[in-house]
Motif scaffolding. Structure first.
Motif, PDB file in Angstrom:
ATOM      1  N   CYS A   1       0.830  -1.213   0.000  1.00  0.00           N
ATOM      2  CA  CYS A   1       0.000   0.000   0.000  1.00  0.00           C
ATOM      3  C   CYS A   1       0.862   1.259   0.000  1.00  0.00           C
ATOM      4  O   CYS A   1       1.781   1.400   0.800  1.00  0.00           O
ATOM      5  CB  CYS A   1      -0.913   0.004   1.221  1.00  0.00           C
ATOM      6  SG  CYS A   1      -1.889   1.506   1.380  1.00  0.00           S
ATOM      7  N   LEU A   2       0.531   2.176  -0.909  1.00  0.00           N
ATOM      8  CA  LEU A   2       1.281   3.426  -1.035  1.00  0.00           C
ATOM      9  C   LEU A   2       0.638   4.543  -0.222  1.00  0.00           C
ATOM     10  O   LEU A   2       1.122   5.654  -0.198  1.00  0.00           O
ATOM     11  CB  LEU A   2       1.319   3.860  -2.502  1.00  0.00           C
ATOM     12  CG  LEU A   2       1.854   2.847  -3.522  1.00  0.00           C
ATOM     13  CD1 LEU A   2       1.718   3.405  -4.935  1.00  0.00           C
ATOM     14  CD2 LEU A   2       3.318   2.521  -3.219  1.00  0.00           C
ATOM     15  N   ARG A   3      -0.501   4.255   0.370  1.00  0.00           N
ATOM     16  CA  ARG A   3      -1.280   5.260   1.095  1.00  0.00           C
ATOM     17  C   ARG A   3      -1.686   6.406   0.186  1.00  0.00           C
ATOM     18  O   ARG A   3      -1.606   7.570   0.574  1.00  0.00           O
ATOM     19  CB  ARG A   3      -0.482   5.835   2.260  1.00  0.00           C
ATOM     20  CG  ARG A   3       0.066   4.789   3.174  1.00  0.00           C
ATOM     21  CD  ARG A   3      -0.376   5.021   4.589  1.00  0.00           C
ATOM     22  NE  ARG A   3       0.378   4.166   5.471  1.00  0.00           N
ATOM     23  CZ  ARG A   3       0.185   2.853   5.555  1.00  0.00           C
ATOM     24  NH1 ARG A   3      -0.726   2.263   4.818  1.00  0.00           N
ATOM     25  NH2 ARG A   3       0.913   2.140   6.379  1.00  0.00           N
ATOM     26  N   CYS A   4      -2.096   6.041  -1.003  1.00  0.00           N
ATOM     27  CA  CYS A   4      -2.537   7.082  -1.931  1.00  0.00           C
ATOM     28  C   CYS A   4      -3.956   7.522  -1.601  1.00  0.00           C
ATOM     29  O   CYS A   4      -4.378   8.606  -1.984  1.00  0.00           O
ATOM     30  CB  CYS A   4      -2.450   6.588  -3.370  1.00  0.00           C
ATOM     31  SG  CYS A   4      -3.679   5.335  -3.774  1.00  0.00           S
ATOM     32  N   GLY A   5      -4.704   6.667  -0.920  1.00  0.00           N
ATOM     33  CA  GLY A   5      -6.064   7.030  -0.519  1.00  0.00           C
ATOM     34  C   GLY A   5      -7.111   6.818  -1.599  1.00  0.00           C
ATOM     35  O   GLY A   5      -8.300   7.080  -1.372  1.00  0.00           O
ATOM     36  N   GLY A   6      -6.710   6.359  -2.761  1.00  0.00           N
ATOM     37  CA  GLY A   6      -7.652   6.194  -3.876  1.00  0.00           C
ATOM     38  C   GLY A   6      -8.800   5.271  -3.540  1.00  0.00           C
ATOM     39  O   GLY A   6      -9.969   5.552  -3.844  1.00  0.00           O
ATOM     40  N   CYS A   7      -8.474   4.168  -2.860  1.00  0.00           N
ATOM     41  CA  CYS A   7      -9.513   3.176  -2.542  1.00  0.00           C
ATOM     42  C   CYS A   7     -10.606   3.772  -1.670  1.00  0.00           C
ATOM     43  O   CYS A   7     -11.768   3.398  -1.771  1.00  0.00           O
ATOM     44  CB  CYS A   7      -8.880   1.974  -1.846  1.00  0.00           C
ATOM     45  SG  CYS A   7      -7.881   2.396  -0.408  1.00  0.00           S
TER      46      CYS A   7
ATOM     47  N   ILE B   1      -8.602  -1.331   3.223  1.00  0.00           N
ATOM     48  CA  ILE B   1      -7.176  -1.594   3.469  1.00  0.00           C
ATOM     49  C   ILE B   1      -6.863  -1.300   4.935  1.00  0.00           C
ATOM     50  O   ILE B   1      -6.065  -1.991   5.577  1.00  0.00           O
ATOM     51  CB  ILE B   1      -6.263  -0.762   2.517  1.00  0.00           C
ATOM     52  CG1 ILE B   1      -4.785  -1.119   2.685  1.00  0.00           C
ATOM     53  CG2 ILE B   1      -6.430   0.734   2.708  1.00  0.00           C
ATOM     54  CD1 ILE B   1      -4.384  -2.459   2.142  1.00  0.00           C
TER      55      ILE B   1
ATOM     56  N   ILE C   1      -4.241  -4.310  -4.759  1.00  0.00           N
ATOM     57  CA  ILE C   1      -4.320  -5.106  -3.534  1.00  0.00           C
ATOM     58  C   ILE C   1      -5.722  -5.700  -3.433  1.00  0.00           C
ATOM     59  O   ILE C   1      -6.713  -4.965  -3.521  1.00  0.00           O
ATOM     60  CB  ILE C   1      -3.998  -4.234  -2.306  1.00  0.00           C
ATOM     61  CG1 ILE C   1      -2.587  -3.651  -2.442  1.00  0.00           C
ATOM     62  CG2 ILE C   1      -4.138  -5.044  -1.009  1.00  0.00           C
ATOM     63  CD1 ILE C   1      -2.236  -2.616  -1.396  1.00  0.00           C
TER      64      ILE C   1
ATOM     65  N   CYS D   1      -7.002   0.726  -7.064  1.00  0.00           N
ATOM     66  CA  CYS D   1      -5.713   0.591  -6.382  1.00  0.00           C
ATOM     67  C   CYS D   1      -4.552   0.397  -7.358  1.00  0.00           C
ATOM     68  O   CYS D   1      -4.530  -0.573  -8.114  1.00  0.00           O
ATOM     69  CB  CYS D   1      -5.765  -0.590  -5.414  1.00  0.00           C
ATOM     70  SG  CYS D   1      -4.192  -0.886  -4.578  1.00  0.00           S
ATOM     71  N   PRO D   2      -3.575   1.291  -7.350  1.00  0.00           N
ATOM     72  CA  PRO D   2      -2.433   1.121  -8.253  1.00  0.00           C
ATOM     73  C   PRO D   2      -1.643  -0.146  -7.942  1.00  0.00           C
ATOM     74  O   PRO D   2      -0.953  -0.668  -8.802  1.00  0.00           O
ATOM     75  CB  PRO D   2      -1.588   2.374  -7.998  1.00  0.00           C
ATOM     76  CG  PRO D   2      -2.016   2.880  -6.664  1.00  0.00           C
ATOM     77  CD  PRO D   2      -3.452   2.495  -6.516  1.00  0.00           C
ATOM     78  N   MET D   3      -1.769  -0.642  -6.723  1.00  0.00           N
ATOM     79  CA  MET D   3      -1.064  -1.865  -6.341  1.00  0.00           C
ATOM     80  C   MET D   3      -1.961  -3.096  -6.482  1.00  0.00           C
ATOM     81  O   MET D   3      -1.557  -4.207  -6.150  1.00  0.00           O
ATOM     82  CB  MET D   3      -0.559  -1.756  -4.887  1.00  0.00           C
ATOM     83  CG  MET D   3       0.457  -0.649  -4.665  1.00  0.00           C
ATOM     84  SD  MET D   3       1.984  -0.910  -5.611  1.00  0.00           S
ATOM     85  CE  MET D   3       1.699   0.160  -7.006  1.00  0.00           C
TER      86      MET D   3
ATOM     87  N   ILE E   1      -8.226  -6.371  -1.552  1.00  0.00           N
ATOM     88  CA  ILE E   1      -8.768  -6.082  -0.223  1.00  0.00           C
ATOM     89  C   ILE E   1      -9.962  -6.985   0.118  1.00  0.00           C
ATOM     90  O   ILE E   1     -10.017  -7.534   1.221  1.00  0.00           O
ATOM     91  CB  ILE E   1      -9.109  -4.580  -0.094  1.00  0.00           C
ATOM     92  CG1 ILE E   1      -7.818  -3.762  -0.231  1.00  0.00           C
ATOM     93  CG2 ILE E   1      -9.805  -4.276   1.221  1.00  0.00           C
ATOM     94  CD1 ILE E   1      -8.037  -2.284  -0.459  1.00  0.00           C
TER      95      ILE E   1
HETATM   96  S1  SF4 Z   1      -5.672   2.472  -3.392  1.00  0.00           S
HETATM   97 FE1  SF4 Z   1      -4.238   0.796  -2.909  1.00  0.00          FE
HETATM   98  S2  SF4 Z   1      -2.259   1.829  -2.625  1.00  0.00           S
HETATM   99 FE2  SF4 Z   1      -3.829   3.421  -2.509  1.00  0.00          FE
HETATM  100  S3  SF4 Z   1      -4.319   3.588  -0.277  1.00  0.00           S
HETATM  101 FE3  SF4 Z   1      -5.780   2.118  -1.163  1.00  0.00          FE
HETATM  102  S4  SF4 Z   1      -4.835   0.111  -0.852  1.00  0.00           S
HETATM  103 FE4  SF4 Z   1      -3.215   1.643  -0.595  1.00  0.00          FE
END
Ligand code: SF4
Lengths: 414, 326
Positions: free
Chosen positions: A320-326, A348, A384, A380-382, A386
């Protein structure tokens, strides 16, 4: 052993339902979601290489989890080589003990926004120990005065409209502050300016750390991190061990993907800090503490992250990059903000709550709040997964299984 | 070391009903299969029509939720070991009465969804079999709620009923059933090698044979999360509607980006669920479509509930049946 979660659920539900009825939250979030989507859509078009770069980052983050012990060692060596001091804190207690030891009492501390700081309750602990600590991020500062907790990881005060900010500021500054955003910003700037230069210690987090160079990368817009990390004589970085990647080049990739999905468009500031301030301008003699901090300290914090890494079902949560998108894409978050959370927020955040900040008891109501609808994964760019992790958490809650069983069974086996 | 976690009783009510009665709300097999009486579907055949009792239980969900909110979930009186009837008794609510209080028109509506689906498929030339009152719920909620061990024990019973039909293919009305059969069952039961299809897929394959639907106003599709994101079915719905000659609008958030209807957390967080549903209905009616179409029993129920805008909400099955003259 028997854990009664019914009260936990009941209290949480009450709070969640109240949030669900709060029109302010809904209005603020509706605006924020709209802004998020349009900025991200627009910048993804402008920088079309981003999804490919995100795919590279996914790979290198997965590698980094596997090589985590090596990377931590390398990163600590790099920091020391750069004449900084590197520490490792296995858990929250150790991290806070280090902070108290290094900072001491009676100091003025300026702090940048950091989720790890929230996880550790760092400000509260330093205050309790007898220090004056200021949150320098505007949103965090508002919450500090409001005695509230962040409702979004990037826009912590997302739920507080300007009128309420004006009220809070008028009371704190002891003068009438009108509900005008520019004036609200100005009054804090004036106040904070003094604090930056009076401060004994500046604290920041880091978005990503390069093990090879010991470079700490910080992304921001306000400029508060620049000042907090440059003006005081001591700079301490608190960073989670999952933020370490092998090389400087890798770190740049992670940083770009982070800011693109974190709605920065192009961020105002990206700071790269590798050590204390120094000069060799007089007779080529290296002298520390030129204009910036003379002392540079990095505290690498584990606090449950290694346990997460040992669990195949959950280790990807460390990407997780903590981008907050999710969170912006989450239908529940859109009506409740961070009330669907416990320090870490949303889906997340449920996984992070279980492992690092609250445990299964706090994670259980969150796990059942999640709709497992999967839209977060689209964003999520990663990538993940969830919903799958939430499913696994529910299974463990139902079965009363704990976390980190892999590790335990390895120990048992040996 | 295992720790017993005491969870809100509604979870265990659902769990034990599935395990004991083969249905999340303990409906009786005869009730679940009543819709099929006039169709005389054979018990055996290659293509098994599978309802899982999911549309049939919709009218009862809200009653259960209402009842549960009356039960103080935090009070000591409710242990994990109590079944639904016990809990309801404890709360002074009579289970039979509660079930009897459900509106006849709702019961009628949701029961006929299965009937309509079967008629549509038969008209398209599919020969269906049906397990009737022996049919068991798929157990998707056991998976969803974390009762994986219970599912492990329960799945063989479901598989057994299915196997008795001699089916090669199972056509599921609910995407939740399709998902659990397709992705979870094979992991639990290595022999579970049935081809899993949804109602939507079967209709799509023969969409050219569908009768036109005489409906002048535009409709909008609410993509169900499971269908769009897990099963990858979205374009098919549009194709089907194009075939029956209906105008379509698109919501801003659709297909893989569809917004959840809020249904999944209704049992524990009915208020939040309702809020989410209302917002989704708003997104959909924003298109100025007059009718919202979906293809999932829980979406249907959740959107109906959040339908403050008074738009039409129909299952795709109901909508296609408009064109059918049985
Ligand atoms: S979108 Fe993905 S990378 Fe960004 S905060 Fe949520 S879980 Fe983390």
């Amino acid at each position: 052993m028997n854990t009664d979660l019914q009260k936990e659920f009941a209290d949480y539900t009450k709070n969640l339902n109240a949030a669900g009825k709060d029109e302010r939250i809904k209005t603020a979030l509706t605006r924020a979601v709209h802004a998020y989507r349009s900025t991200v859509d627009e910048t993804l078009q402008r920088f079309p290489h981003t999804p490919e770069l995100a795919a590279e980052v996914r790979e290198l983050k997965a590698e980094a989890v596997i090589k985590r012990d090596d990377l931590l060692r390398q990163a600590m060596e790099s920091v020391e080589r750069n004449k900084g001091k590197a520490f490792y804190a296995a858990d929250k207690q150790a991290a806070l003990a280090l902070a108290r030891e290094i900072i001491g009492k009676g100091k003025v501390v300026v702090k940048g926004k950091s989720m790890l700081g929230e996880e550790l309750h760092l400000r509260e602990d330093l205050e309790e120990y007898g220090n004056e600590v200021w949150e320098t991020d505007l949103g965090e500062f508002i919450l500090q005065l409001k005695h509230d907790r962040p409702m979004h990881i990037l826009s912590p005060a997302i739920h507080v409209p300007r009128e309420q900010v004006a009220e809070i500021f008028s009371k704190f500054f002891g003068k009438e502050v009108p509900p005008d955003i520019a004036q609200e910003v100005a009054v804090v700037k004036e106040f904070m300016r003094d604090k930056f230069f009076q401060a004994d210690v500046g604290i920041s987090g880091a978005n990503v750390v390069a093990a090879d160079t010991g470079a700490m990368v910080m992304i921001e817009n306000e400029g508060n991190v620049r000042l907090a990390t440059a003006a005081p004589p001591v700079h301490i970085v608190f960073v989670g061990v999952e933020k370490i990647v092998p090389t400087f080049q890798d770190a740049m990739k992670v940083a770009e993907v982070t800011w693109r999905y974190a709605q920065y468009g192009v961020p105002g500031y990206v700071s790269i800090i590798t050590g204390p301030s120094k000069t060799g301008d007089i007779e080529k003699v290296t002298t520390y503490g030129a204009h910036g901090p003379k002392e540079f300290v990095v505290i690498f914090v584990d606090n449950g992250r290694s346990t997460m890494a040992t669990e195949p079902e959950f280790s990807a949560a460390l990407h997780c990059l903590r981008c907050g998108g999710c969170m912006y894409e989450c239908p529940v978050f859109q009506v409740t903000a961070g009330h669907f959370g416990h320090t870490y927020l949303g889906g997340i955040g449920t996984v992070w709550t279980a492992f690092v900040a609250g445990g299964m008891e706090k994670a259980a109501p969150l796990a059942y709040t999640c709709l497992r609808c999967g839209r977060c994964v689209e964003r999520c760019p990663m990538q993940i997964n969830i919903p799958a992790m939430v499913g696994e958490l529910r299974k463990r809650i139902v079965n009363g299984e704990g976390l980190g069983k892999e590790e335990v069974s390895q120990e048992e086996a040996s | 070391m295992a720790v017993e976690m005491k969870l809100p009783p509604v979870l265990d009510i659902i769990r034990s009903n599935i395990v004991k009665y083969g249905n999340p709300l303990a409906l009786k097999g005869g009730e679940v299969a009543a819709w099929a009486k006039s169709l005389n579907l054979p018990a055996q055949g290659e293509l098994l029509f599978y309802t899982g009792g999911e549309y049939q239980l919709l009218p009862y969900i809200d009653t259960l939720v209402k009842t549960m909110t009356k039960v103080d979930q935090a009070s000591k009186g409710f242990s994990l070991l109590m079944g639904v009837r016990n809990v309801l008794d404890k709360a002074g609510i009579n289970a039979e009465k509660m079930y009897a209080s459900v509106l006849a028109k709702d019961k009628e509506r949701y029961n006929t969804v299965c009937y309509k689906a079967a008629v549509i498929l038969r008209q398209l030339g599919y020969e269906l079999s049906y397990s009737g009152e022996h049919e068991l719920y798929s157990g998707a909620l056991l998976y969803e709620l974390g009762y994986w061990d219970d599912l492990r024990a329960y799945a063989p019973k479901v598989a057994n009923v299915i196997a008795q039909s001699g089916a090669k293919t199972i056509v599921c009305l609910s995407p939740h059933a399709a998902e659990v059969f397709k992705y979870v069952y094979p992991k639990l039961l290595p022999d579970f090698a049935f081809e899993i299809k949804t109602f939507v897929e079967l209709v799509w394959e023969k969409r050219d044979l569908l009768p036109q639907v005489d409906y002048a106003a535009p409709v909008v599709i609410h993509d169900s999360c499971r269908l769009a994101r897990e099963l990858g079915i979205d374009e098919q719905l549009r194709d089907i509607l194009t075939s029956v000659g209906v105008q379509q609008r698109e919501a801003l958030r659709n297909r893989k980006w569809t917004t959840c209807c809020g249904g999944p957390n209704k049992l524990l967080f009915p208020e939040i669920s309702h809020e989410v549903a209302e917002r989704r209905v708003n997104e959909l009616t924003h298109t100025e479509a007059e009718t919202i179409l979906t293809s999932c029993p829980y979406c249907l129920s959740a959107l109906e509930n959040g339908n403050a805008a008074n738009a039409g909400v129909e299952d795709l099955i109901e909508f296609l049946y408009r064109g059918v003259k049985p």
